[in-house]
Write an enzyme that holds these catalytic residues in place. Structure first.
Site, PDB file in Angstrom:
ATOM      1  N   CYS A 114     -24.907  30.654   1.324  1.00 44.28           N
ATOM      2  CA  CYS A 114     -23.717  31.382   1.748  1.00 44.28           C
ATOM      3  C   CYS A 114     -22.746  30.342   2.308  1.00 44.28           C
ATOM      4  CB  CYS A 114     -24.154  32.391   2.816  1.00 44.28           C
ATOM      5  SG  CYS A 114     -22.819  33.329   3.540  1.00 44.28           S
ATOM      6  N   CYS A 118     -10.807  32.277  10.434  1.00 48.60           N
ATOM      7  CA  CYS A 118     -10.381  33.288   9.453  1.00 48.60           C
ATOM      8  C   CYS A 118      -9.188  34.035  10.027  1.00 48.60           C
ATOM      9  CB  CYS A 118     -11.531  34.266   9.193  1.00 48.60           C
ATOM     10  SG  CYS A 118     -11.178  35.448   7.875  1.00 48.60           S
TER      11      CYS A 118
END
Ligand code: SAH
Length: 342
Positions: free
Chosen positions: A103, A110
Site C-alpha cells: 500500500c 493530503c
C-alpha cells in the site's frame, strides 16, 4: 540533482541521447535499477566507467532509508521511510494468500480532509515524485528479499491529485524491463476527483479503479468527505459509468461502515439502487476509529447483514480483512510522520 527513478524508460532513452549514448543503455540502466536494485551507479558494471561517472554527476538514485519498521501480529509490516528532504512517509506491506500487496503513499499529507481518515488534519507538504512512489516498492522488495505482486495506491494522499507522477510511476512499475508488475495488479483509489477519472479512462492502463464512496446521498457524503461538495454523487457515478464504458473494466467501490451513520438497511437499499447494473464490486471496510474521530466501527452483525443484502440484490460485495490494526497500519490509519516525531 535529477532523480533517475523519476524517468520512464522512454524518457531515459531521450536523456541518454543528449549524453550521446545509445538507447539500449537505457534498458541496461533500467535492469540495474529495478531488477538488480543496485544502490549506486558504480555497480552498473556493463556501462563504461566514463558513463557511470557522467550519470553520477547528473542524477541521484535517491534510495530511501528505513527510519522505522513495525510488524503486526498478522505479519503486516509498516515502514517509515526517509524521503531524503527531511520528510517521511509510510508504506504498508500485507500478505494475502494470493501474494504480497504493498500500500503506497502518493503525497506527503493530503488535501482531501475526509473526516474519518488519520491523514486529515496534518498539513499537506507536497506530492511525491514518480521515483519516490516507485522507490517504496523497491525498498520493501529489498527489505523482504521477495517480489511484490500487487500495489494499491491507498496510503497517504490522493493519487489523482498527483496525477502525472502517479501515471508515470505506474508505467515504470508496470514495464516488463522494470519491476514488471502487471497493471491488473495495480489499484488506484480516489476520493472522487471526477475530471481525473475521465483522464484516467483515456490512459489505456488496465489498472483497477477504486472509488471511495462511503455514502449514497450528498448530504451524508459531504459530511464525511468535503470533496463531495465539488464533485457530488451524480457526477461521480456518471464518471464511473463512462469509465466502465470506455475501458470495460470493473470498478471497485469502497464503503467504510460506521456505526449508526451509513450502516443500516436503508443505506444498503440506497446503495443497491445507486450501483444497480454497473460493472462493479463493493469492498466493505469496517471503519477504523482514529484518534479523536467521531466514527466508530459497525457491529460484525451489521456488517454481515449489509454484505448479504447487497449480494442478495445483485451487487457483489466482500468484507475487507482488517490487517495491521495493532500497528496503526489498517485502512485510513496512516499519517505523515515527521522525522524524529512519534
Ligand atoms: N485518497 C485516496 C486513497 C487513500 S485512502 C482515497 O480516498 O481513496 C484508502 C482507503 O481507505 C479509502 O477508501 C479511504 O476512504 C479509506 N479510509 C480512510 N480512512 C479510513 C478509516 N478510518 N477506516 C476505514 N477506511 C478508511
Amino acid at each position: 540533482m535529477k532523480k533517475i527513478k523519476d524517468l520512464t524508460l522512454e524518457e531515459l532513452k531521450e536523456e541518454l541521447k543528449t549524453l550521446e549514448e545509445k538507447p539500449f543503455r537505457a534498458e541496461q540502466i533500467f535492469h540495474w535499477l529495478y531488477v538488480e536494485k543496485v544502490k549506486s551507479f558504480d555497480e552498473m558494471t556493463n556501462l563504461s566507467i566514463s558513463l557511470r561517472e557522467k550519470l553520477a554527476q547528473e542524477y541521484t538514485l535517491s534510495n530511501f532509508n528505513i527510519i522505522k519498521k513495525q510488524e503486526s501480529q498478522d505479519g503486516t509490516k509498516k515502514y517509515l521511510f526517509d524521503v531524503l528532504d527531511g520528510n517521511a512517509i509510510e508504506t504498508v506491506l500485507m500478505e494475502y494468500h494470493h501474494g504480497k500487496t504493498i500500500c503506497v503513499s502518493s503525497q506527503i499529507g493530503c488535501k482531501m480532509g475526509c473526516k474519518f481518515c488519520a491523514s486529515t488534519g496534518i498539513a499537506f507538504v507536497r506530492s511525491l515524485t514518480a521515483g519516490e512512489i516507485v522507490e517504496q516498492v523497491i525498498a520493501v522488495e529489498q527489505d523482504i528479499q521477495d517480489k511484490i505482486s500487487n500495489i494499491v495506491f491507498m496510503g497517504i494522499g490522493e493519487p489523482l491529485d498527483n496525477y502525472e507522477n502517479v501515471i508515470k510511476a505506474i508505467r515504470i512499475l508496470n514495464h516488463p524491463k522494470g519491476l514488471n508488475i502487471g497493471a491488473r495488479h495495480i489499484s488506484v483509489s480516489t476520493s472522487g476527483l471526477v475530471p481525473k477519472i475521465y483522464d484516467l479512462a483515456k490512459e489505456n492502463i488496465p489498472c483497477t479503479l477504486s472509488i471511495s464512496l462511503h455514502a449514497t446521498n450528498n448530504e451524508k457524503r459531504s459530511s464525511m468527505m468535503p470533496v463531495n461538495n465539488a464533485y457530488p454523487i451524480e457526477e461521480l457515478i456518471k464518471a464511473c459509468k463512462d469509465y466502465i464504458a470506455a475501458t470495460n473494466r470493473r470498478i471497485s467501490f469502497e464503503y467504510a461502515l460506521a456505526k449508526d451513520n451509513n450502516d443500516n438497511l436503508e443505506d444498503a437499499k440506497a446503495l443497491v439502487k445507486l450501483l444497480k447494473g454497473m460493472l462493479c464490486h463493493v469492498n466493505l471496510i469496517p471503519i477504523n476509529k482514529i484518534e479523536n474521530g467521531s466514527y466508530t466501527k459497525s457491529s460484525n452483525e451489521n456488517i454481515i447483514k449489509f454484505r448479504d443484502y447487497l449480494n442478495d440484490h445483485g451487487i457483489v460485495a466482500t468484507i475487507r480483512r482488517e490487517l495491521g490494526s495493532d500497528i496503526d497500519a489498517a485502512c485510513g490509519q496512516l499519517r505523515r510522520k515527521n522525522l524524529g516525531g512519534k
